[in-house]
Design a protein around this motif. Structure first.
Motif, short mmCIF file in Angstrom:
data_model
loop_
_atom_site.label_atom_id
_atom_site.label_comp_id
_atom_site.label_asym_id
_atom_site.label_seq_id
_atom_site.Cartn_x
_atom_site.Cartn_y
_atom_site.Cartn_z
N LYS A 575 0.83 -1.19 0.00
CA LYS A 575 0.00 0.00 0.00
C LYS A 575 0.88 1.26 0.00
CE LYS A 575 -3.76 2.47 1.39
NZ LYS A 575 -4.99 2.62 0.65
N PRO A 594 -9.77 9.42 -4.28
CA PRO A 594 -9.66 8.43 -3.19
C PRO A 594 -10.57 7.23 -3.41
CG PRO A 594 -10.00 10.64 -2.31
CD PRO A 594 -10.09 10.75 -3.80
N ALA A 595 -11.66 7.45 -4.13
CA ALA A 595 -12.61 6.36 -4.32
C ALA A 595 -12.41 5.66 -5.65
CB ALA A 595 -14.04 6.90 -4.22
N ARG A 627 -2.21 -6.82 -3.51
CA ARG A 627 -3.10 -6.30 -2.47
C ARG A 627 -4.45 -7.02 -2.48
NH1 ARG A 627 -3.57 -2.77 1.43
NH2 ARG A 627 -5.44 -1.51 1.67
N TYR A 628 -4.93 -7.36 -3.66
CA TYR A 628 -6.27 -7.96 -3.71
C TYR A 628 -6.22 -9.43 -4.10
CZ TYR A 628 -7.72 -3.16 -3.31
OH TYR A 628 -7.90 -1.90 -2.85
N SER B 215 -9.26 -10.43 -0.52
CA SER B 215 -8.16 -10.10 0.41
C SER B 215 -8.67 -9.24 1.56
CB SER B 215 -7.07 -9.34 -0.35
OG SER B 215 -7.55 -8.06 -0.69
N ALA B 217 -7.64 -6.37 2.35
CA ALA B 217 -7.80 -4.99 1.89
C ALA B 217 -9.18 -4.80 1.24
CB ALA B 217 -6.70 -4.65 0.90
N ASP B 220 -11.72 -4.71 3.87
CA ASP B 220 -11.68 -3.37 4.47
C ASP B 220 -12.58 -2.41 3.69
OD1 ASP B 220 -9.93 -4.12 6.39
OD2 ASP B 220 -8.13 -3.33 5.39
N ILE B 304 -11.12 4.31 -1.02
CA ILE B 304 -10.69 2.90 -1.00
C ILE B 304 -9.50 2.77 -0.05
CG2 ILE B 304 -9.76 1.03 -2.41
CD1 ILE B 304 -11.16 2.35 -4.80
N PRO B 305 -9.62 1.97 0.98
CA PRO B 305 -8.51 1.89 1.94
C PRO B 305 -7.29 1.17 1.34
CG PRO B 305 -10.27 0.41 2.58
CD PRO B 305 -10.76 1.12 1.36
#
Lengths: 649, 305
Positions: A575, A594-595, A627-628, B215, B217, B220, B304-305
């Motif tokens: 991240k 951010p979104a 991350r995902y 995940s 994340a 989250d 989105i964190p």
């Protein structure tokens, strides 16, 4: 009405209160300690059982009862002791009516105040450390109060409170250094704040010094600038006694202050004395003091007297002459006083003196004869002398012959006066122990001593120490060697248990540093410090400006750290790398919403900057996979970090 | 994208023009083993979509037209005395099909509605003390008219929650409408549809959809979205844990359709309009905002964190 604060809050408050009030417990009357303890336990019980707190009228009755009790105990409601007693009980009672958050906050702040009151009794390093721990607990209690959803366990409270305290350290230092100091305490301490300190008094009767020798409390500490004189030369001059009523010697009620006249016959010794509070005015210096400390005066018999009683630790620079002539021009009145004896007392001594006078015309020969009598006949130096009757000198010289320095000094002075030689008693301390750890000298109450001065025409006042004739060891090596081993002496004065003594000396050195640098930081030192940074003649106003400026600077410099803490800390390296990537693009005017998901962002970037596509695609793919996706390969993490590092928009 | 799914999307897209997003949402809903509610004005192709989906998937199809006099037995079936065997024989209702189109579900009375909704939840029907399992897969596509129309019994929130997604079709855009007007009759086209998938394949895909990796994340992010609706005063109620689970299931199916083994935030954002549109009521607005607007606001406001 049942309390709204939780049992957990209540326990925190109760613990904080107990900790803060604990040092007071030994000083308060037992019934107050017991009452406070019972109230706290009662409150905790009520909290546990979810019962209602007692009604107002009941508390009112208890308050009135306690107030009356304190008044009966101390005969006042004011002053240090009574005030603290009231404060402790009232705070405990406040706990008993603590229902809401607001009450609890009040308890917390009163707890902080109670911390300060402990310093009215003790200002040592252990006290300071303990109270620091108390502040920690109180702060943690306050933090606990402010949780809407307390986390499990107590770690968060401890950690946050500790962090707050650490943050406040620079501010504390600024306040310590720059808060305007006034000579003496900031506000008048209650008049009963100085009871229970020991020291020399202005009277001396048989046995009065012996009490002092049982205490290894420090009288004063000395730092020598020149070489330390021999132990036998360290006569610390204190109260000078002129008046004798047959039993007790008393210092002159009136003193004639004038610049003392003397002829120095040796080089001066330079040193600084830090004296412990003893509630009297005397300041001590090596015989013969050659200077007068500030805010003090010297009398014609070389007593140094402070203008105000020594109620706090003081430091003064001194210089002394080991060899000096003084009192050559002693007036008629003075000599008459130095010869006065109450008529009809100690008749055998008087007769003995007349006999001596008949045999020796010369004063010095007579003195030598008396000293040799002490030396050669069976006189003993002891801390436990027999009781003396109404004519103590007669009893001592002719029957008991066992005594301490005040017995010998008193007997010698009476003999001298009866033989027509002016004599007076000087009390003070003899010797001292060099602390090798800090290289300074500790003089204890146990070193208290009394000796005599006789006036000889052409030589002035001359010191004669009859104790030296009886027990040369007392003068040369100290009291421990001079008295029988069975005599009660405080631990630190005896030479046993070397390691333990070494530790105690090391500790004394630390305590001395604390006394000198922290507690001894007074107006003078503050002025000197400010002068060093270029602020001369500091007034309240300049100090206030400096203080405000320093505090502002500290807060400003701490602010970035605290603001950074507000941003969530990112532990995930993936991240972090991606955010660095986004930050690079933001600086190029391509900020990520951010979104906005990473792939969407990459697609938008591809439309705006087709040149970036390979790098952006690679980074985005790695980021998404790490991350995902289920990908955890550390090599890929490093690859991502490297690509982000090398990425240039 | 998964090949077979791609084929279905293309095929259905050939009938319902310009609505690829809705078609994909409907498929995702099916893959996530959820039921679908299509809400829109009459005549925008709700029924056609349902029909086309069933045909392309090769599933058995039944249609129930909900009317105000519809009874539960009309949906579930009824036992009739059979003189030959001398006993009651159960005649299954239209619910016993793999794809059930419940047309204009909000025109029926609550009693009939709840008969359908219970069957949807339980995947079984109990009549006259006997429990009968519904076929697998079982997929209900309900359509409803916007509730401000006359003669409707709006579904209560608790029953709306039974639908994994609610989508709006909306008017076609200009181009699509022109193609529609120029093209063949839709009914004829439906007749010609060939199934692109068989039941075992569909079951396998449905199983795969549950295996898609999410995940920490990603979770989250889902929690951030759900948490926001609970804190924000713009919503009457926050999303329930069931809604959060629905969001996750749908996002997994979406990721699978994209041929990915893990869910990314974009998947969540893609299915969000369908999943939260009928679950989130906004305060202060008289007219009911459509799912796309509600979800769009939500996406914009949650980082989105």
């Amino acid at each position: 009405m049942a309390p709204t604060i939780s049992l957990r809050n209540t326990l925190w408050l109760a613990a904080a209160f107990t900790m803060v009030a604990a040092p007071h417990a030994v000083r308060l009357p037992w019934w107050i300690t017991l009452l406070a303890l019972m109230i706290v336990l009662w409150r905790v019980y009520l909290g546990r059982a979810r019962l209602e707190l007692p009604r107002k009228w009941l508390l009112l009755i208890v308050v009135m009862g306690v107030t009356a009790g304190v008044y009966l105990n101390y005969r006042t409601l004011f002053g240090r002791d009574a005030g603290v007693a009231l404060l402790v009980v009232m705070l405990a009672l406040k706990l008993l009516e603590t229902r809401s958050q607001r009450d609890a906050a009040l308890v917390v702040f009163l707890g902080y105040f109670l911390v300060i009151t402990n310093f009215l009794f003790s200002q040592t390093i252990p006290t300071a450390l303990y109270l620091l721990a108390c502040v920690w607990v109180i702060t943690a209690a306050m933090i606990d109060l402010n949780y809407t959803q307390p986390p499990a366990g107590y770690r968060n409270q401890w950690r946050t409170a500790g962090g707050l305290l650490v943050h406040s350290v620079p501010l504390m230092l600024a306040l310590f250094l720059f808060f305007p100091r006034v000579p003496g305490p900031l506000w008048g301490l209650p008049h009963d704040a100085y009871t229970g300190v020991t020291g020399l008094s202005d009277t001396m009767s048989p046995g009065s010094l012996i009490d002092l020798t049982l205490s290894d409390a420090v009288a004063f500490r000395v730092e020598f600038k020149s070489t330390i004189p021999e132990p036998g030369q360290l006569y610390w001059r204190g109260p000078v006694m002129w008046n004798f009523d047959g039993y007790t010697w008393t210092a002159a009620r009136r003193n004639y202050y004038r610049e003392p006249q003397f002829q120095a016959r040796s080089a001066p010794i330079e040193y600084a004395v830090t004296i412990e509070p003893h509630n009297q005015r005397w300041l001590f210096a090596i015989d013969l003091p050659g200077r007068v400390p500030p805010r003090a005066a010297a009398s014609s018999d070389f007593q140094l007297r402070s203008f105000a009683p020594v109620t706090s630790r003081q430091r003064y620079e001194m210089s002394s002459y080991l060899d000096a002539r003084y009192g050559l021009d002693e007036g008629e009145a003075g000599l008459r006083r130095a010869l006065a004896l109450p008529p009809g007392t100690n008749p055998r001594t008087a007769e003995f003196a007349r006999g001596l006078r008949g045999r020796f015309a010369d004063d010095k020969a007579l003195i030598a004869e008396v000293l040799s009598m002490f030396r050669n006949e069976s006189f003993f130096y002891t801390l436990s002398p027999p009781q003396l009757g109404n004519d103590p000198v007669d009893d001592f010289l002719f029957s008991t012959r066992r005594g301490f320095c005040e017995h010998y000094a008193s007997a010698f002075a009476v003999l001298m006066r009866a033989a027509g030689i002016p004599a007076r008693i000087v009390t003070g301390y003899l010797g001292g122990e060099v602390n090798p750890v800090g290289n300074y000298m500790i003089v204890r109450q146990a070193d208290a001593h009394a000796w005599t001065e006789v006036w000889i025409r052409g030589e002035g006042w001359v010191r004669v120490d009859p104790t030296a004739a009886v027990s040369p060891q007392r003068v040369q090596t100290g009291i421990a060697a001079a008295v029988p081993r069975t005599d009660p002496l405080p631990f630190m004065v005896r030479g046993d248990y070397a390691l333990l003594r070494q530790l105690r000396l090391a500790w004394d050195s630390v305590a001395n540093g604390w006394n000198q640098r922290v507690l001894g930081y007074n107006q003078d030192r503050q002025r000197r410090l400010l002068a060093q940074v270029g602020i001369d003649d500091a007034t309240w106003r300049t100090l206030a400006i400096v203080l405000a400026g320093a505090s502002g600077l500290i807060v400003l410099s701490l602010a970035p750290f605290m603001l950074r803490r507000l941003r969530t800390r990112i532990d995930d390296p993936v991240k972090r790398a991606y955010l660095a990537f986004c930050a690079k693009l933001r600086r190029k005017g391509l900020p990520r919403d951010p979104a906005e998901g990473p792939s969407d962002y990459a697609m938008r970037l591809a439309r705006g900057r087709p040149d970036l596509v390979p790098a952006v695609t690679a980074i985005t793919r790695l980021y998404v996979a790490l991350r995902y996706g289920a990908e955890t390969n550390p090599a890929l993490v490093r690859d991502l970090q490297r690509r982000v590092r090398e990425f240039a928009a | 994208m998964n090949d077979q799914i791609h084929k279905i999307v293309t095929q259905v897209g050939g009938i319902i023009l310009g609505k690829e997003r809705q078609i994909r949402l409907a498929l995702a809903c099916l893959l996530a083993r959820g039921h679908l509610l299509i809400e829109d004005l009459p005549g925008v192709g709700k029924t056609t979509l349902a029909h086309a989906l069933a045909a392309s998937l090769g599933l058995g199809f039944q249609r129930i037209q909900f009317t105000s006099d519809l009874l539960p037995a009309d949906i579930l079936g009824v036992s009739i005395y059979d003189r030959d065997s001398g006993g009651f024989k159960f005649h299954p209702g239209p619910i016993f099909a793999q794809v059930v189109l419940a047309d204009e579900v909000n025109r029926a009375t609550p009693k009939a509605q709840s008969a359908l909704l219970e069957a949807m939840e339980e995947h079984q029907v109990t009549t006259e003390g006997e429990t009968r399992r519904l076929p697998q897969p079982f997929f209900v596509i309900a359509t409803q008219n916007p509730s401000h129309l006359v003669g409707t019994f709006p579904l209560p929130e608790s029953q709306l929650d039974r639908f994994l997604m609610r989508i709006e079709l909306g008017y076609p855009d200009n181009e699509a409408e022109r193609a529609l007007l120029q093209g063949q009759d839709r009914r004829d086209l439906l007749e010609e549809l060939k199934p692109c998938m068989d039941v075992p394949t569909l079951s396998q895909l449905q199983h795969q959809a549950t295996q898609v990796y999410t995940s920490g994340a990603l979770l989250d992010y889902v929690q951030a979205l759900v948490g926001f609706t609970r804190r924000c005063p713009d919503y009457v109620n926050g999303l329930s844990p069931r809604a959060a689970l629905a969001l996750l299931h749908a996002a997994r199916a979406w990721a699978l359709m994209d041929g990915r083994g893990h869910v990314v935030p974009e998947d969540v954002q893609a299915v969000l309009p369908g999943v939260v549109g009928h679950r989130l009521a906004t305060t202060g607005e008289v007219t009911r905002a459509n799912g796309v607007d509600v979800a769009g606001d939500l996406i914009r406001q949650v980082a989105i964190p």
